[in-house]
Design an enzyme around this catalytic site. Sequence first.
Site: not given
Ligand SMILES: [Zn+2]
Ligand SMILES: [Zn+2]
Length: 396
Positions: A82, A140, A181
Amino acid sequence: MLKDKIRALGQQNKSETIGIRRHLHAHPELSFQEFETVAFVEEKLRSFGIDKIEKKANTGLVALIEGKNPGNKTVALRGDMDALPIIEQNEVSYKSTKPGIMHACGHDVHTASLLGAAKILHEIRDGFEGTVKLIFQPGEELIPGGASLMIKDKALENPKPSGIIGQHVMPLIPVGKVGFRKGMYMASADELYITVKGKGGHGAMPETLIDPVLIASHMIVALQQVISRNASPKIPSVLSFGRVEALGATNIIPNEVKIQGTFRTLNEEWRAKAHQHMVQIAKGIAEGMGGEVDFEVRKGYPFLKNAEELTTRAQDAAVDYLGQENVVDLDIWMAAEDFSYYTQEIDGCFYRLGTRNEAKGIISGVHTPTFDIDEEALEIGAGLMAYIAVNELRYE
Ligand SMILES: [Zn+2]
Ligand SMILES: [Zn+2]
Protein backbone atom coordinates in the site's frame (compact mmCIF):
# COMPACT_ATOMS: atom_id res chain seq x y z
CA MET A 1 27.10 -22.60 -5.59
CA LEU A 2 23.59 -21.38 -4.88
CA LYS A 3 24.83 -18.03 -3.63
CA ASP A 4 26.67 -17.25 -6.86
CA LYS A 5 23.69 -18.36 -8.89
CA ILE A 6 21.36 -16.09 -6.90
CA ARG A 7 23.74 -13.17 -7.28
CA ALA A 8 24.06 -13.72 -11.03
CA LEU A 9 20.28 -13.94 -11.44
CA GLY A 10 19.84 -10.82 -9.31
CA GLN A 11 22.18 -8.93 -11.65
CA GLN A 12 20.53 -10.37 -14.72
CA ASN A 13 17.05 -9.36 -13.52
CA LYS A 14 18.11 -5.99 -12.17
CA SER A 15 16.59 -3.79 -14.87
CA GLU A 16 13.34 -5.77 -14.76
CA THR A 17 13.12 -5.37 -10.97
CA ILE A 18 13.73 -1.63 -11.34
CA GLY A 19 11.04 -1.50 -14.03
CA ILE A 20 8.58 -3.24 -11.70
CA ARG A 21 9.36 -0.79 -8.91
CA ARG A 22 8.87 2.18 -11.24
CA HIS A 23 5.55 0.85 -12.46
CA LEU A 24 4.35 0.37 -8.88
CA HIS A 25 5.67 3.78 -7.87
CA ALA A 26 3.81 5.47 -10.72
CA HIS A 27 0.58 3.63 -9.86
CA PRO A 28 0.21 3.79 -6.07
CA GLU A 29 -2.96 2.69 -4.27
CA LEU A 30 -4.11 3.47 -0.74
CA SER A 31 -4.41 0.87 2.03
CA PHE A 32 -6.97 -1.87 1.34
CA GLN A 33 -7.54 -0.55 -2.20
CA GLU A 34 -4.59 -2.33 -3.81
CA PHE A 35 -6.72 -3.86 -6.59
CA GLU A 36 -4.50 -2.94 -9.56
CA THR A 37 -1.35 -3.66 -7.57
CA VAL A 38 -2.35 -7.17 -6.57
CA ALA A 39 -3.51 -7.92 -10.14
CA PHE A 40 -0.11 -6.70 -11.39
CA VAL A 41 1.69 -8.89 -8.83
CA GLU A 42 -0.33 -11.94 -9.84
CA GLU A 43 0.34 -11.33 -13.53
CA LYS A 44 4.09 -11.02 -12.87
CA LEU A 45 4.18 -14.21 -10.78
CA ARG A 46 2.38 -16.13 -13.53
CA SER A 47 4.78 -14.73 -16.15
CA PHE A 48 7.65 -16.14 -14.04
CA GLY A 49 5.91 -19.55 -14.08
CA ILE A 50 4.61 -19.40 -10.50
CA ASP A 51 0.99 -20.57 -10.52
CA LYS A 52 0.25 -21.76 -6.97
CA ILE A 53 -1.47 -18.51 -6.10
CA GLU A 54 -4.31 -17.84 -3.69
CA LYS A 55 -6.06 -14.51 -3.16
CA LYS A 56 -6.29 -13.45 0.48
CA ALA A 57 -7.89 -10.64 2.46
CA ASN A 58 -9.52 -9.05 -0.59
CA THR A 59 -6.41 -7.30 -1.99
CA GLY A 60 -3.63 -9.63 -0.84
CA LEU A 61 -2.26 -12.90 -2.12
CA VAL A 62 -0.16 -15.85 -1.14
CA ALA A 63 1.98 -17.84 -3.60
CA LEU A 64 4.09 -20.96 -3.20
CA ILE A 65 7.42 -21.84 -4.77
CA GLU A 66 8.12 -25.50 -4.20
CA GLY A 67 11.62 -26.93 -4.22
CA LYS A 68 12.50 -30.61 -3.87
CA ASN A 69 10.52 -32.31 -1.07
CA PRO A 70 8.18 -29.34 -0.69
CA GLY A 71 6.69 -30.81 2.49
CA ASN A 72 10.01 -30.57 4.35
CA LYS A 73 9.93 -27.03 5.64
CA THR A 74 8.28 -23.77 4.67
CA VAL A 75 9.67 -20.29 5.11
CA ALA A 76 7.62 -17.18 4.34
CA LEU A 77 8.73 -13.92 2.72
CA ARG A 78 6.51 -10.88 3.15
CA GLY A 79 6.04 -7.72 1.11
CA ASP A 80 3.52 -4.93 1.74
CA MET A 81 1.86 -3.12 -1.17
CA ASP A 82 0.00 0.00 0.00
CA ALA A 83 0.84 3.68 -0.52
CA LEU A 84 0.13 6.85 1.48
CA PRO A 85 -2.11 9.92 1.07
CA ILE A 86 0.79 12.25 0.20
CA ILE A 87 1.29 14.51 -2.85
CA GLU A 88 4.60 13.49 -4.44
CA GLN A 89 7.12 16.28 -4.97
CA ASN A 90 9.82 14.30 -6.77
CA GLU A 91 10.26 15.23 -10.42
CA VAL A 92 11.14 11.79 -11.77
CA SER A 93 9.98 9.80 -14.80
CA TYR A 94 8.16 7.37 -12.50
CA LYS A 95 6.39 10.06 -10.46
CA SER A 96 2.99 9.08 -9.07
CA THR A 97 0.26 9.39 -11.70
CA LYS A 98 -2.40 9.48 -8.99
CA PRO A 99 -2.81 12.90 -7.40
CA GLY A 100 -2.52 12.78 -3.63
CA ILE A 101 -1.29 9.18 -3.45
CA MET A 102 2.37 8.27 -3.18
CA HIS A 103 4.59 5.33 -2.35
CA ALA A 104 6.35 7.31 0.36
CA CYS A 105 7.14 4.38 2.65
CA GLY A 106 8.90 2.23 0.07
CA HIS A 107 6.25 -0.46 -0.16
CA ASP A 108 6.74 -0.34 -3.94
CA VAL A 109 10.35 -1.33 -3.22
CA HIS A 110 9.26 -4.19 -0.94
CA THR A 111 6.81 -5.54 -3.51
CA ALA A 112 9.32 -5.23 -6.37
CA SER A 113 12.06 -6.88 -4.30
CA LEU A 114 9.78 -9.75 -3.35
CA LEU A 115 8.82 -10.24 -7.00
CA GLY A 116 12.52 -10.17 -7.87
CA ALA A 117 13.22 -12.77 -5.17
CA ALA A 118 10.31 -14.87 -6.45
CA LYS A 119 11.70 -14.95 -9.97
CA ILE A 120 15.12 -16.04 -8.69
CA LEU A 121 13.68 -18.69 -6.35
CA HIS A 122 11.46 -20.15 -9.04
CA GLU A 123 14.45 -20.43 -11.35
CA ILE A 124 16.61 -22.25 -8.78
CA ARG A 125 13.81 -24.38 -7.27
CA ASP A 126 15.64 -27.62 -8.08
CA GLY A 127 18.51 -26.41 -5.90
CA PHE A 128 16.70 -26.25 -2.56
CA GLU A 129 14.45 -28.44 -0.39
CA GLY A 130 11.16 -27.23 1.01
CA THR A 131 8.77 -24.45 0.12
CA VAL A 132 8.98 -20.68 0.00
CA LYS A 133 5.70 -18.95 0.72
CA LEU A 134 5.31 -15.44 -0.68
CA ILE A 135 2.97 -13.16 1.22
CA PHE A 136 1.91 -9.97 -0.59
CA GLN A 137 -0.22 -8.08 1.90
CA PRO A 138 -2.44 -5.01 1.77
CA GLY A 139 -2.87 -2.16 4.21
CA GLU A 140 0.25 -1.94 6.36
CA GLU A 141 -0.32 1.76 6.97
CA LEU A 142 -3.83 1.57 8.38
CA ILE A 143 -5.33 -0.01 11.51
CA PRO A 144 -6.28 -2.89 11.78
CA GLY A 145 -3.28 -3.68 9.54
CA GLY A 146 -3.32 -5.92 6.48
CA ALA A 147 -1.12 -8.45 8.29
CA SER A 148 -3.86 -9.16 10.84
CA LEU A 149 -6.38 -9.68 8.03
CA MET A 150 -4.00 -11.98 6.12
CA ILE A 151 -3.57 -14.09 9.27
CA LYS A 152 -7.35 -14.22 9.77
CA ASP A 153 -7.63 -15.37 6.17
CA LYS A 154 -5.22 -18.24 6.94
CA ALA A 155 -2.13 -16.90 5.14
CA LEU A 156 0.04 -18.64 7.75
CA GLU A 157 -1.65 -22.02 7.28
CA ASN A 158 -1.45 -24.80 4.77
CA PRO A 159 1.50 -24.99 4.77
CA LYS A 160 2.45 -23.28 8.01
CA PRO A 161 5.82 -21.51 7.73
CA SER A 162 8.39 -22.07 10.48
CA GLY A 163 9.46 -18.45 10.14
CA ILE A 164 8.74 -15.26 8.26
CA ILE A 165 11.15 -12.69 6.84
CA GLY A 166 10.27 -9.08 6.06
CA GLN A 167 12.37 -6.20 4.82
CA HIS A 168 11.79 -2.45 4.95
CA VAL A 169 13.62 0.42 3.30
CA MET A 170 15.73 2.57 5.64
CA PRO A 171 16.77 6.00 4.34
CA LEU A 172 19.20 6.39 7.25
CA ILE A 173 21.33 3.46 6.01
CA PRO A 174 23.49 3.96 2.88
CA VAL A 175 22.59 1.87 -0.16
CA GLY A 176 24.59 -1.36 -0.24
CA LYS A 177 24.09 -2.01 3.46
CA VAL A 178 21.39 -3.75 5.48
CA GLY A 179 20.56 -3.63 9.20
CA PHE A 180 19.49 -6.31 11.69
CA ARG A 181 18.45 -6.46 15.32
CA LYS A 182 17.72 -9.53 17.44
CA GLY A 183 14.97 -9.40 20.05
CA MET A 184 12.89 -6.28 20.75
CA TYR A 185 12.93 -4.02 17.73
CA MET A 186 9.80 -1.94 17.18
CA ALA A 187 7.07 -0.62 19.46
CA SER A 188 3.37 -1.19 19.90
CA ALA A 189 1.47 1.99 19.13
CA ASP A 190 -1.90 2.93 20.59
CA GLU A 191 -3.87 6.07 19.90
CA LEU A 192 -5.36 7.93 22.86
CA TYR A 193 -8.51 10.03 22.54
CA ILE A 194 -9.46 11.84 25.75
CA THR A 195 -12.49 14.08 26.21
CA VAL A 196 -12.58 16.08 29.45
CA LYS A 197 -16.05 17.32 30.29
CA GLY A 198 -16.79 20.24 32.64
CA LYS A 199 -19.21 23.13 32.72
CA GLY A 200 -18.29 26.17 30.66
CA GLY A 201 -19.23 29.81 31.03
CA HIS A 202 -17.82 33.30 31.67
CA GLY A 203 -14.14 33.28 32.53
CA ALA A 204 -14.75 35.90 35.22
CA MET A 205 -16.98 33.56 37.25
CA PRO A 206 -14.89 30.40 37.79
CA GLU A 207 -16.67 29.63 41.07
CA THR A 208 -19.85 28.79 39.13
CA LEU A 209 -18.06 26.57 36.55
CA ILE A 210 -16.17 23.29 36.25
CA ASP A 211 -13.12 24.21 34.21
CA PRO A 212 -12.17 21.41 31.78
CA VAL A 213 -9.05 23.34 30.68
CA LEU A 214 -7.55 23.17 34.15
CA ILE A 215 -8.60 19.52 34.54
CA ALA A 216 -6.98 18.65 31.17
CA SER A 217 -3.81 20.51 32.16
CA HIS A 218 -3.46 18.50 35.36
CA MET A 219 -4.21 15.34 33.42
CA ILE A 220 -1.46 15.85 30.84
CA VAL A 221 1.11 16.41 33.57
CA ALA A 222 -0.09 13.58 35.80
CA LEU A 223 -0.25 11.01 33.01
CA GLN A 224 3.51 11.26 32.53
CA GLN A 225 3.86 9.47 35.87
CA VAL A 226 2.79 6.31 34.02
CA ILE A 227 6.13 6.57 32.21
CA SER A 228 8.29 7.84 35.08
CA ARG A 229 6.80 5.84 38.01
CA ASN A 230 4.67 2.92 36.78
CA ALA A 231 6.79 1.75 33.85
CA SER A 232 9.80 -0.41 34.50
CA PRO A 233 12.97 1.49 33.58
CA LYS A 234 13.94 -1.64 31.66
CA ILE A 235 11.04 -1.37 29.23
CA PRO A 236 11.13 1.54 26.76
CA SER A 237 7.84 3.50 26.85
CA VAL A 238 6.71 6.75 25.26
CA LEU A 239 3.64 8.84 26.00
CA SER A 240 3.17 11.92 23.81
CA PHE A 241 0.22 14.26 23.40
CA GLY A 242 0.22 16.15 20.12
CA ARG A 243 -3.22 17.70 20.10
CA VAL A 244 -5.11 19.65 22.74
CA GLU A 245 -8.34 21.34 21.76
CA ALA A 246 -10.07 23.82 24.07
CA LEU A 247 -12.31 26.01 21.95
CA GLY A 248 -12.94 28.81 24.42
CA ALA A 249 -11.54 32.34 24.39
CA THR A 250 -9.78 34.75 26.76
CA ASN A 251 -13.01 35.12 28.72
CA ILE A 252 -14.85 31.94 27.76
CA ILE A 253 -14.34 28.60 29.48
CA PRO A 254 -15.46 25.80 27.11
CA ASN A 255 -17.63 22.86 28.13
CA GLU A 256 -15.05 20.31 27.11
CA VAL A 257 -11.42 19.77 26.10
CA LYS A 258 -10.18 17.12 23.70
CA ILE A 259 -6.70 15.62 23.96
CA GLN A 260 -5.03 13.21 21.51
CA GLY A 261 -1.85 11.29 22.01
CA THR A 262 0.12 8.13 21.39
CA PHE A 263 1.40 5.46 23.75
CA ARG A 264 4.22 3.16 22.63
CA THR A 265 6.10 0.39 24.33
CA LEU A 266 7.87 -2.95 23.84
CA ASN A 267 6.06 -5.34 26.17
CA GLU A 268 2.51 -6.62 25.73
CA GLU A 269 1.84 -7.24 29.44
CA TRP A 270 2.98 -3.76 30.41
CA ARG A 271 1.06 -2.30 27.50
CA ALA A 272 -2.24 -3.63 28.89
CA LYS A 273 -1.38 -2.47 32.42
CA ALA A 274 -0.40 0.99 31.20
CA HIS A 275 -3.79 1.41 29.54
CA GLN A 276 -5.46 0.71 32.91
CA HIS A 277 -3.14 3.10 34.77
CA MET A 278 -3.83 5.91 32.32
CA VAL A 279 -7.60 5.55 32.48
CA GLN A 280 -7.48 5.35 36.29
CA ILE A 281 -5.34 8.48 36.66
CA ALA A 282 -7.47 10.46 34.22
CA LYS A 283 -10.71 9.41 35.97
CA GLY A 284 -9.27 10.22 39.40
CA ILE A 285 -8.27 13.72 38.36
CA ALA A 286 -11.51 14.47 36.52
CA GLU A 287 -13.68 13.26 39.40
CA GLY A 288 -11.55 14.94 42.03
CA MET A 289 -12.07 18.24 40.24
CA GLY A 290 -15.79 17.75 39.66
CA GLY A 291 -15.64 16.88 35.99
CA GLU A 292 -15.87 13.76 33.87
CA VAL A 293 -13.67 12.05 31.31
CA ASP A 294 -14.09 9.76 28.31
CA PHE A 295 -10.83 7.92 27.74
CA GLU A 296 -10.62 5.89 24.56
CA VAL A 297 -7.58 3.73 23.83
CA ARG A 298 -7.59 2.76 20.16
CA LYS A 299 -5.25 -0.20 20.02
CA GLY A 300 -2.75 -0.28 17.19
CA TYR A 301 -0.14 -2.86 16.23
CA PRO A 302 1.62 -4.99 18.85
CA PHE A 303 5.35 -4.63 19.50
CA LEU A 304 7.78 -6.35 17.15
CA LYS A 305 10.25 -8.89 18.41
CA ASN A 306 12.75 -10.53 16.08
CA ALA A 307 13.28 -14.22 16.93
CA GLU A 308 16.86 -14.78 18.15
CA GLU A 309 17.80 -17.86 16.14
CA LEU A 310 15.99 -17.01 12.93
CA THR A 311 17.48 -13.50 12.98
CA THR A 312 20.96 -14.80 13.71
CA ARG A 313 20.74 -17.14 10.71
CA ALA A 314 19.32 -14.39 8.47
CA GLN A 315 22.02 -11.95 9.58
CA ASP A 316 24.72 -14.56 8.98
CA ALA A 317 23.29 -15.11 5.51
CA ALA A 318 23.44 -11.36 4.89
CA VAL A 319 27.09 -11.26 6.01
CA ASP A 320 27.78 -14.15 3.68
CA TYR A 321 25.97 -12.45 0.78
CA LEU A 322 27.05 -8.83 1.25
CA GLY A 323 30.17 -8.96 3.43
CA GLN A 324 30.53 -8.10 7.12
CA GLU A 325 31.18 -4.42 6.36
CA ASN A 326 27.73 -4.11 4.78
CA VAL A 327 25.69 -5.53 7.66
CA VAL A 328 25.00 -3.12 10.50
CA ASP A 329 23.31 -3.50 13.90
CA LEU A 330 20.12 -1.57 14.45
CA ASP A 331 18.89 0.24 17.54
CA ILE A 332 15.35 -0.04 18.93
CA TRP A 333 12.88 2.00 16.89
CA MET A 334 9.71 3.35 18.54
CA ALA A 335 7.70 3.31 15.31
CA ALA A 336 5.20 0.48 14.70
CA GLU A 337 4.83 -2.11 11.91
CA ASP A 338 2.04 -4.58 11.32
CA PHE A 339 4.67 -7.26 10.54
CA SER A 340 4.50 -7.67 14.33
CA TYR A 341 1.22 -9.60 13.95
CA TYR A 342 3.10 -12.36 12.13
CA THR A 343 5.75 -12.44 14.86
CA GLN A 344 3.01 -13.09 17.43
CA GLU A 345 2.16 -16.29 15.51
CA ILE A 346 5.52 -17.61 14.28
CA ASP A 347 9.21 -16.68 14.43
CA GLY A 348 9.94 -13.52 12.51
CA CYS A 349 12.85 -11.45 11.28
CA PHE A 350 12.27 -7.89 10.11
CA TYR A 351 15.39 -6.25 8.69
CA ARG A 352 16.20 -2.97 7.00
CA LEU A 353 17.37 -2.33 3.47
CA GLY A 354 19.68 0.69 3.06
CA THR A 355 18.45 3.12 0.38
CA ARG A 356 20.34 6.36 1.13
CA ASN A 357 22.72 8.04 -1.29
CA GLU A 358 23.88 11.49 -0.25
CA ALA A 359 25.92 11.99 -3.44
CA LYS A 360 22.69 11.66 -5.43
CA GLY A 361 20.73 13.77 -2.92
CA ILE A 362 18.63 10.79 -1.81
CA ILE A 363 18.22 11.57 1.88
CA SER A 364 14.50 12.20 2.56
CA GLY A 365 12.78 10.20 5.26
CA VAL A 366 9.83 7.86 4.75
CA HIS A 367 6.37 9.47 4.82
CA THR A 368 7.69 12.69 3.23
CA PRO A 369 6.74 14.03 -0.26
CA THR A 370 10.37 13.84 -1.41
CA PHE A 371 11.11 10.28 -0.28
CA ASP A 372 12.91 8.23 -2.92
CA ILE A 373 15.50 5.45 -2.99
CA ASP A 374 18.75 4.68 -4.73
CA GLU A 375 17.47 1.92 -7.01
CA GLU A 376 20.73 -0.01 -6.64
CA ALA A 377 19.04 -1.24 -3.46
CA LEU A 378 16.58 -3.33 -5.49
CA GLU A 379 19.18 -5.83 -6.67
CA ILE A 380 20.18 -6.39 -3.04
CA GLY A 381 16.56 -6.41 -1.85
CA ALA A 382 15.65 -9.19 -4.30
CA GLY A 383 18.84 -11.26 -4.11
CA LEU A 384 19.26 -11.13 -0.34
CA MET A 385 15.64 -12.10 0.29
CA ALA A 386 16.08 -15.13 -1.97
CA TYR A 387 19.36 -16.07 -0.31
CA ILE A 388 18.01 -15.72 3.23
CA ALA A 389 15.10 -18.00 2.26
CA VAL A 390 17.21 -20.81 0.78
CA ASN A 391 19.67 -20.52 3.64
CA GLU A 392 16.85 -20.83 6.17
CA LEU A 393 15.47 -23.91 4.41
CA ARG A 394 18.78 -25.69 5.04
CA TYR A 395 18.12 -25.77 8.80
CA GLU A 396 15.92 -28.33 10.53
ZN1 LIG B 1 4.93 3.73 6.55
ZN1 LIG C 1 6.33 0.97 5.69
